[in-house]
Enzyme design. Structure first.
Site, mmCIF file in Angstrom:
data_model
loop_
_atom_site.group_PDB
_atom_site.id
_atom_site.type_symbol
_atom_site.label_atom_id
_atom_site.label_comp_id
_atom_site.label_asym_id
_atom_site.label_seq_id
_atom_site.Cartn_x
_atom_site.Cartn_y
_atom_site.Cartn_z
ATOM 1 N N THR A 132 19.293 51.682 25.249
ATOM 2 C CA THR A 132 20.592 51.591 24.563
ATOM 3 C C THR A 132 20.352 50.961 23.196
ATOM 4 O O THR A 132 19.204 50.749 22.801
ATOM 5 C CB THR A 132 21.555 50.692 25.363
ATOM 6 O OG1 THR A 132 21.037 49.359 25.332
ATOM 7 C CG2 THR A 132 21.732 51.152 26.799
ATOM 8 N N TYR A 160 20.264 34.826 24.440
ATOM 9 C CA TYR A 160 20.786 35.957 25.224
ATOM 10 C C TYR A 160 20.772 35.623 26.721
ATOM 11 O O TYR A 160 21.767 35.816 27.430
ATOM 12 C CB TYR A 160 19.943 37.209 24.948
ATOM 13 C CG TYR A 160 20.336 38.404 25.790
ATOM 14 C CD1 TYR A 160 21.486 39.138 25.501
ATOM 15 C CD2 TYR A 160 19.579 38.787 26.893
ATOM 16 C CE1 TYR A 160 21.860 40.224 26.272
ATOM 17 C CE2 TYR A 160 19.947 39.882 27.679
ATOM 18 C CZ TYR A 160 21.086 40.600 27.366
ATOM 19 O OH TYR A 160 21.456 41.665 28.149
ATOM 20 N N LYS A 194 23.906 35.293 29.438
ATOM 21 C CA LYS A 194 24.046 36.096 30.661
ATOM 22 C C LYS A 194 24.134 35.205 31.908
ATOM 23 O O LYS A 194 24.714 35.597 32.925
ATOM 24 C CB LYS A 194 22.888 37.095 30.761
ATOM 25 C CG LYS A 194 22.941 38.169 29.664
ATOM 26 C CD LYS A 194 24.083 39.141 29.891
ATOM 27 C CE LYS A 194 24.755 39.623 28.651
ATOM 28 N NZ LYS A 194 25.825 40.596 28.901
HETATM 29 N N1 LIG Z 1 20.521 48.031 28.219
HETATM 30 C C1 LIG Z 1 20.064 47.311 29.222
HETATM 31 O O1 LIG Z 1 18.963 47.552 29.759
HETATM 32 C C2 LIG Z 1 20.864 46.163 29.754
HETATM 33 C C3 LIG Z 1 20.322 45.404 30.800
HETATM 34 C C4 LIG Z 1 21.050 44.339 31.294
HETATM 35 C C5 LIG Z 1 22.308 44.060 30.777
HETATM 36 N N2 LIG Z 1 22.793 44.799 29.749
HETATM 37 C C6 LIG Z 1 24.121 44.456 29.242
HETATM 38 O O2 LIG Z 1 24.893 45.640 29.152
HETATM 39 C C7 LIG Z 1 25.940 45.462 28.200
HETATM 40 C C8 LIG Z 1 25.996 46.671 27.304
HETATM 41 O O3 LIG Z 1 24.839 46.688 26.498
HETATM 42 P P1 LIG Z 1 24.092 48.028 26.091
HETATM 43 O O4 LIG Z 1 22.711 47.901 26.621
HETATM 44 O O5 LIG Z 1 24.901 49.204 26.409
HETATM 45 O O6 LIG Z 1 23.984 47.788 24.498
HETATM 46 P P2 LIG Z 1 24.606 48.585 23.269
HETATM 47 O O7 LIG Z 1 24.217 50.006 23.328
HETATM 48 O O8 LIG Z 1 24.198 47.798 22.071
HETATM 49 O O9 LIG Z 1 26.173 48.481 23.484
HETATM 50 C C9 LIG Z 1 26.852 47.279 23.250
HETATM 51 C C10 LIG Z 1 28.299 47.575 23.009
HETATM 52 O O10 LIG Z 1 28.964 46.326 22.706
HETATM 53 C C11 LIG Z 1 29.669 46.497 21.487
HETATM 54 N N3 LIG Z 1 29.817 45.256 20.742
HETATM 55 C C12 LIG Z 1 28.830 44.455 20.262
HETATM 56 N N4 LIG Z 1 29.366 43.447 19.569
HETATM 57 C C13 LIG Z 1 30.712 43.615 19.592
HETATM 58 C C14 LIG Z 1 31.800 42.921 19.032
HETATM 59 N N5 LIG Z 1 31.611 41.840 18.263
HETATM 60 N N6 LIG Z 1 33.050 43.359 19.264
HETATM 61 C C15 LIG Z 1 33.256 44.475 20.005
HETATM 62 N N7 LIG Z 1 32.262 45.194 20.558
HETATM 63 C C16 LIG Z 1 31.007 44.767 20.351
HETATM 64 C C17 LIG Z 1 28.847 47.511 20.701
HETATM 65 O O11 LIG Z 1 29.621 48.045 19.662
HETATM 66 P P3 LIG Z 1 28.963 48.733 18.355
HETATM 67 O O12 LIG Z 1 28.826 50.175 18.708
HETATM 68 O O13 LIG Z 1 29.955 48.481 17.288
HETATM 69 O O14 LIG Z 1 27.652 48.054 18.095
HETATM 70 C C18 LIG Z 1 28.518 48.496 21.807
HETATM 71 O O15 LIG Z 1 29.597 49.337 22.060
HETATM 72 C C19 LIG Z 1 25.618 44.153 27.472
HETATM 73 O O16 LIG Z 1 26.458 43.134 27.973
HETATM 74 C C20 LIG Z 1 24.178 43.873 27.844
HETATM 75 O O17 LIG Z 1 23.872 42.508 27.819
HETATM 76 C C21 LIG Z 1 22.118 45.847 29.225
#
Ligand SMILES: NC(=O)c1ccc[n+]([C@@H]2O[C@H](COP(=O)([O-])OP(=O)(O)OC[C@H]3O[C@@H](n4cnc5c(N)ncnc54)[C@H](OP(=O)(O)O)[C@@H]3O)[C@@H](O)[C@H]2O)c1
Length: 289
Positions: free
Chosen positions: A200, A165, A169
């Site tokens: 999330t 991961y 990133k």
């Molecule tokens: N949460 C944090 O604290 C945090 C911190 C730093 C960076 N991020 C980044 O923020 C971004 C969003 O993550 P999140 O935290 O919001 O996680 P999340 O709730 O798991 O959301 C991820 C999204 O990506 C979609 N996705 C995953 N695999 C996919 C695929 N093969 N094709 C199309 N869509 C796909 C998921 O769809 P489904 O609904 O179908 O699963 C969901 O809509 C990510 O890039 C993550 O690395 C998050």
């Protein structure tokens, strides 16, 4: 944002859903790219009903090269100009698995998909008026602890989900810096952001994240998706960021130095070449921009 087309990948949950909803509230025409048609339709319906906003759905699994090609073709067929692309879809996978193309799945979704999708959408991004169009790549504050394994990008040896991961990133930042260089002066800005840590679905694969007794703790420690997505939304919508390009922004949108691991242009070029090899098999029509 009236009349501006904003594509948000991974708009079915977490930061993507929150960002898409906020952008629609600001008047943008939001295009959600989702792998699950039902969840995608639910979000589109909620945006239309609750925000009286304009939202559309493109269904595509971004883990496969064919899925990325289909997404780009569907978007290109419906919208000739795109004002913003938020490469947000992401995964963090505990046990190594491969995509339909045989690419390690974290790398496939978090790096290869944005690399291919963005380049396929460059013509539509170039057509945005007012220009420049904005590409916002979602990275992570923790990327600085990652390592690029150029000799084993797909972590075939000793897979640890967190390391895969973090590498993905880092790759997001490397891609941001290089694409910004390649598109400088061409009506497109490209930036990366470290969102605030939020509760999330990202860590759904980890038992300690799912454990019911610990969930209240996560909610105390971390932001809501809406709070965390506010940074992404500002990078897309705030005129203050209209010309910034090739920057990495922290959660308060202060520009920060890219992690050491991707400062070397030679390292980034090697990653770019390796990624081009991975997308070479993509069944897309047309040239990559
Ligand atoms: N949460 C944090 O604290 C945090 C911190 C730093 C960076 N991020 C980044 O923020 C971004 C969003 O993550 P999140 O935290 O919001 O996680 P999340 O709730 O798991 O959301 C991820 C999204 O990506 C979609 N996705 C995953 N695999 C996919 C695929 N093969 N094709 C199309 N869509 C796909 C998921 O769809 P489904 O609904 O179908 O699963 C969901 O809509 C990510 O890039 C993550 O690395 C998050």
């Amino acid at each position: 944002m009236d009349g501006r087309v904003c594509v948000v990948t991974g708009g079915t949950g977490g930061l993507g859903r929150a960002a898409a909803t906020a952008l629609a509230r600001l008047g943008a025409s939001v295009v959600i790219v989702a792998r699950d048609a039902r969840r995608g339709a639910d979000v589109v319906e909620a945006i239309r009903r609750e925000e009286k906003g304009d939202a559309s759905l493109v269904t595509a699994d971004l883990s496969s090269l064919a899925g990325v090609c289909r997404a780009a073709a569907a978007i290109g067929a419906q919208w000739s100009a795109i004002h913003a692309l938020v490469n947000n879809a992401g995964v963090s996978i505990a046990r190594r698995r491969e995509s339909a193309d045989g690419i390690e799945a974290t790398l496939a979704v978090n790096h290869v998909a944005p690399f291919l999708l963005t380049r396929l959408l460059l013509p539509a991004l170039r057509r945005a008026t007012p220009s420049p169009a904005r590409v916002v790549n979602v990275s992570s504050h923790f990327a600085r602890w990652g390592r690029l394994r150029l000799d084993d990008l797909q972590h075939r040896r000793g897979y640890v989900g967190t390391f895969a991961y973090l590498q993905s990133k880092l790759a997001t930042i490397a891609f941001t810096l290089d694409l910004a260089e390649r598109t400088r002066g061409a009506g497109i800005t490209v930036n990366a952001v470290y969102p605030e840590l939020a509760v999330t679905g990202l860590l759904r694969d980890r038992w300690w994240w799912r454990a019911a007794p610990l969930r209240p703790l996560w909610r105390t420690l971390f932001a809501t998706p809406e709070q965390s997505a506010a940074g992404l939304v500002r990078l897309v919508a705030d005129p203050a960021f209209a010309t910034a390009t090739g920057e990495v922004f922290d959660q308060r949108l202060r520009p920060v130095a890219p992690p050491r691991a991707v400062r070397d242009a030679g390292v980034r070029a090697a990653l770019w070449r390796a990624t081009e090899e991975l997308v070479a098999a993509a069944p897309c029509s047309g040239e990559l921009g």
